[in-house]
Design a protein around this motif. Structure first.
Motif, PDB file in Angstrom:
ATOM      1  N   UNK A 164       0.477  -1.389  -0.234  1.00 31.97           N
ATOM      2  CA  UNK A 164       0.000   0.006   0.260  1.00 31.97           C
ATOM      3  C   UNK A 164       0.817   1.369  -0.466  1.00 31.97           C
ATOM      4  N   UNK A 165       0.420   2.427  -0.449  1.00 30.72           N
ATOM      5  CA  UNK A 165       1.398   3.958  -0.674  1.00 30.72           C
ATOM      6  C   UNK A 165       2.810   3.241  -0.947  1.00 30.72           C
ATOM      7  N   UNK A 166       3.055   2.964  -1.820  1.00 28.40           N
ATOM      8  CA  UNK A 166       4.208   2.394  -3.162  1.00 28.40           C
ATOM      9  C   UNK A 166       5.369   3.407  -2.506  1.00 28.40           C
ATOM     10  N   UNK A 167       4.759   5.262  -2.792  1.00 30.94           N
ATOM     11  CA  UNK A 167       5.957   6.119  -2.209  1.00 30.94           C
ATOM     12  C   UNK A 167       6.290   5.911  -1.367  1.00 30.94           C
ATOM     13  N   UNK A 168       5.173   5.338  -0.309  1.00 31.62           N
ATOM     14  CA  UNK A 168       5.633   5.742   1.681  1.00 31.62           C
ATOM     15  C   UNK A 168       7.220   5.002   1.787  1.00 31.62           C
ATOM     16  N   UNK A 199      12.401  -0.265 -10.565  1.00 29.55           N
ATOM     17  CA  UNK A 199      12.330   1.400 -10.581  1.00 29.55           C
ATOM     18  C   UNK A 199      12.197   1.878  -9.748  1.00 29.55           C
ATOM     19  N   UNK A 200      12.328   3.291 -10.077  1.00 28.37           N
ATOM     20  CA  UNK A 200      12.595   4.123  -8.568  1.00 28.37           C
ATOM     21  C   UNK A 200      10.783   4.058  -7.975  1.00 28.37           C
ATOM     22  N   UNK A 201       9.974   4.572  -9.569  1.00 23.28           N
ATOM     23  CA  UNK A 201       8.618   4.460  -9.139  1.00 23.28           C
ATOM     24  C   UNK A 201       7.602   4.377 -10.416  1.00 23.28           C
ATOM     25  N   UNK A 202       6.620   4.227 -10.287  1.00 27.13           N
ATOM     26  CA  UNK A 202       5.948   3.296 -11.439  1.00 27.13           C
ATOM     27  C   UNK A 202       5.546   3.949 -12.193  1.00 27.13           C
ATOM     28  N   UNK A 203       5.599   5.396 -12.229  1.00 26.23           N
ATOM     29  CA  UNK A 203       5.148   6.517 -14.212  1.00 26.23           C
ATOM     30  C   UNK A 203       6.422   7.192 -14.414  1.00 26.23           C
ATOM     31  N   UNK A 204       6.267   7.293 -15.524  1.00 21.54           N
ATOM     32  CA  UNK A 204       7.732   7.935 -15.529  1.00 21.54           C
ATOM     33  C   UNK A 204       7.611   9.581 -15.232  1.00 21.54           C
ATOM     34  N   UNK A 205       6.976   9.705 -15.531  1.00 25.97           N
ATOM     35  CA  UNK A 205       7.163  11.643 -15.106  1.00 25.97           C
ATOM     36  C   UNK A 205       7.775  11.832 -13.807  1.00 25.97           C
ATOM     37  N   UNK A 211      14.525  10.571  -9.431  1.00 24.01           N
ATOM     38  CA  UNK A 211      16.129  10.275 -10.115  1.00 24.01           C
ATOM     39  C   UNK A 211      16.748  11.488  -9.732  1.00 24.01           C
ATOM     40  N   UNK A 212      16.272  12.794 -10.580  1.00 23.54           N
ATOM     41  CA  UNK A 212      17.201  14.134 -10.055  1.00 23.54           C
ATOM     42  C   UNK A 212      17.304  14.227  -8.673  1.00 23.54           C
ATOM     43  N   UNK A 213      16.092  13.974  -7.728  1.00 17.10           N
ATOM     44  CA  UNK A 213      16.517  14.083  -6.614  1.00 17.10           C
ATOM     45  C   UNK A 213      16.983  13.530  -5.263  1.00 17.10           C
ATOM     46  N   UNK A 214      16.977  11.909  -6.113  1.00 19.24           N
ATOM     47  CA  UNK A 214      18.414  11.754  -5.053  1.00 19.24           C
ATOM     48  C   UNK A 214      19.597  11.680  -6.067  1.00 19.24           C
ATOM     49  N   UNK A 215      19.690  12.405  -7.311  1.00 17.67           N
ATOM     50  CA  UNK A 215      21.328  12.772  -7.425  1.00 17.67           C
ATOM     51  C   UNK A 215      21.642  13.232  -6.760  1.00 17.67           C
ATOM     52  N   UNK A 217      20.478  14.281  -3.980  1.00 15.12           N
ATOM     53  CA  UNK A 217      21.118  14.605  -2.230  1.00 15.12           C
ATOM     54  C   UNK A 217      21.716  13.636  -1.822  1.00 15.12           C
ATOM     55  N   UNK A 218      22.901  12.550  -3.543  1.00 11.88           N
ATOM     56  CA  UNK A 218      23.620  11.998  -2.939  1.00 11.88           C
ATOM     57  C   UNK A 218      23.405  11.141  -2.521  1.00 11.88           C
ATOM     58  N   UNK A 219      22.004  10.904  -2.908  1.00 14.14           N
ATOM     59  CA  UNK A 219      21.199   9.125  -2.074  1.00 14.14           C
ATOM     60  C   UNK A 219      21.540   7.838  -3.839  1.00 14.14           C
ATOM     61  N   UNK A 220      21.890   6.802  -2.092  1.00 14.77           N
ATOM     62  CA  UNK A 220      22.154   5.294  -3.285  1.00 14.77           C
ATOM     63  C   UNK A 220      21.134   4.804  -4.236  1.00 14.77           C
ATOM     64  N   UNK A 221      20.525   4.494  -4.760  1.00 10.03           N
ATOM     65  CA  UNK A 221      19.311   3.979  -5.388  1.00 10.03           C
ATOM     66  C   UNK A 221      20.296   2.270  -5.487  1.00 10.03           C
ATOM     67  N   UNK A 222      19.327   0.602  -5.134  1.00 10.22           N
ATOM     68  CA  UNK A 222      19.733  -0.417  -5.610  1.00 10.22           C
ATOM     69  C   UNK A 222      19.012  -1.010  -5.944  1.00 10.22           C
ATOM     70  N   UNK A 223      18.474  -1.014  -7.097  1.00  7.58           N
ATOM     71  CA  UNK A 223      17.073  -1.891  -7.472  1.00  7.58           C
ATOM     72  C   UNK A 223      17.281  -3.036  -7.669  1.00  7.58           C
TER      73      UNK A 223
END
Ligand code: FAD
Ligand code: UQ1
Length: 417
Positions: A164-168, A199-205, A211-215, A217-223
């Motif tokens: 539930x709430x995939x953004x949370x 993916x970081x989120x299901x909707x491209x927009x 992706x810009x925000x994580x870059x 803020x120097x957050x590492x994303x491991x898919x």
């Protein structure tokens, strides 16, 4: 045997709001709601607030109201839990052994949290650094872990199941990032978003914006990283690499935020007549009517509706369900109301900003405000933190909020879907 014109299974966001609509339509006592919510505490929680609780902006108490205050007064609250559904007999069996009969049934049992599918949980929640915004039991531990953080890895997870709430799972990470900056420890922190998804989120927009925000803020994303074990003694989290399923990778943590695996409620999963192969209630994605039983409808997180599971989605679903079920009750031909998959996720990106994602089944943005909602905004944050709770308690739960569709049309001068 108790019998109701309309029986609603579950008194959470979907069940309470839909029961309120039918309770207004029908004579007193026609609607029954089976709601087991913590037999002792009998509480309804506004779950979207837990993101803010994890960040220290609100308390669990702020998110709670007595169940008796929110369920519609004209309906009968059955304080028991559903054991199984018998759709061929139009009955529901309760844990007490009683059966309840219905003419029309709405299934709204939510989604089940499955912390125990991760080795070492739930015990690891009793140790420092481990929290989870998905449960009232562990959400305070999230903020405690943030306050205690001095240095090392802060890891935020996303399971390999529907949620539930995939953004949370990532909202709390942006909040943590800002908290650490404000408290002078961000330089000593490595922040990781270790997600099972590709993916970081299901909707491209919105994914592009995030992706810009994580870059920045120097957050590492491991898919493709699925949390499978927590070892509190050594403060390690073990992840299965989903593109190399035989391999695992172990990370040390100082802070670990866990989004648990989730699954359909047992009562639904075990009622094979009612569920799809996935175990979720099998409903038509446009009408919300059950695919085999015309007197049964489903709403919210317990269904197999192919959209992101949120309260915002339920607001839109509620009116569609109401119109379509009313047509069946009045033996009219099918209503024209079709659910377009509308859902919304206010992606809180700190202590004052938010990206307000809104989209349909096809991943097309369906934005309410005539601005680019993929950009972080203070207005969206204010709406999420200060306006949404009142809207939820005062309008939504009383069946009087069907989502922002009309507002969207007005603000777009009728040019939006
Ligand atoms: P629930 O509200 O979970 O209700 C299910 C009910 O069924 C519960 O009351 C439960 O006690 C009852 N129940 C379960 N099993 C039984 C049984 N066997 N018998 C009887 N009763 C039973 N949504 C948004 O729109 N915006 C957000 O910003 C947002 N943020 C979120 C952040 C977090 C941390 C979380 C956890 C959720 C968030 N959500 C958000 C999602 C939203 O809260 C849920 O999608 C929504 O509450 C689901 O409603 P539901 O009726 O399907 O299930
Ligand atoms: C919404 O309708 C809703 O349901 C009550 C939420 O749950 C709390 C939300 O988070 C959001 C964002 C919406 C959508 C409403 C607007 C005004 C965009």
């Amino acid at each position: 045997m108790k019998s109701f014109k309309v029986l609603v299974a579950g008194g959470g966001s979907g069940g309470c709001s839909v029961a309120a609509k039918f309770a207004s339509l029908l004579p007193k006592g026609s609607v029954g709601i089976i709601e087991s919510a913590e037999i002792l505490f009998q509480t309804h929680y506004y779950q979207p607030m837990w993101t803010l609780v994890g960040g220290g902006m609100k308390s669990v108490k702020d998110s709670a109201k007595p169940m008796s205050e929110v369920l519609p007064k004209k309906a009968v609250w059955i304080k028991d839990s559903v054991a199984s559904f018998k759709p061929k007999e139009n009955t529901v069996s309760l844990s007490s052994g009683e059966n309840v009969q219905y003419e029309y049934l709405v299934v709204a049992l939510g989604i089940k949290l499955e912390y125990n599918r991760i080795k070492g949980l739930p015990e690891a929640f009793e140790t420092p650094g481990v929290g989870s915004n998905y449960s009232t039991e562990y959400v305070d531990k999230t903020f405690q872990s943030l306050k205690d953080f001095k240095e090392g890895n802060a890891i935020f997870t996303f399971p390999n199941t529907p949620v539930k709430c995939a953004g949370a799972p990532q909202k709390i990470m942006y909040i943590a990032d800002e908290y650490m900056r404000k408290h002078g420890v961000r330089d000593k922190a490595n922040i990781y978003f270790n997600t099972s998804l590709g993916a970081l989120f299901g909707v491209k927009k919105y994914a592009d914006a995030l992706w810009k925000i994580v870059e920045e803020r120097k957050i590492s994303v491991n898919l493709m990283h699925e949390l499978v074990e927590v070892k509190p003694d050594t403060r390690e989290a073990v992840f299965r690499l989903l593109n190399k399923p035989e391999e695992t990778k172990t990370y040390k943590y100082s802070m670990l935020h866990i989004t648990p695996p989730m699954g359909p409620p047992d009562a639904v999963k075990n009622s094979t007549d009612l569920c799809a192969e996935s175990g979720y209630v099998d409903v038509d994605k446009y009408t919300l009517q059950h695919t085999r039983f015309s007197n049964i409808f489903g709403i919210g997180d317990c269904t197999n509706l192919p959209t992101s599971k949120t309260a915002a989605a339920i607001a839109a679903q509620g009116n569609i369900l109401y119109q379509n079920m009313k047509c069946v009750m009045e033996k009219k031909s099918d209503s024209k109301e079709k659910y377009d998959g509308y859902t919304s996720c206010p992606l809180v990106t700190g202590y004052s900003k938010c990206v307000l994602a809104e989209f349909d089944y096809d991943g097309n943005p369906l934005e309410t405000f005539p601005i680019n909602q993929a950009r972080e905004s203070r207005l969206a944050f204010h709406m999420k933190k200060d306006i949404m709770p009142t809207l939820y308690w005062q309008l939504f739960l009383r069946g009087m909020w069907n989502g922002p569709r009309l507002t969207r049309k007005l603000l777009h001068l009728g040019m939006s879907k």
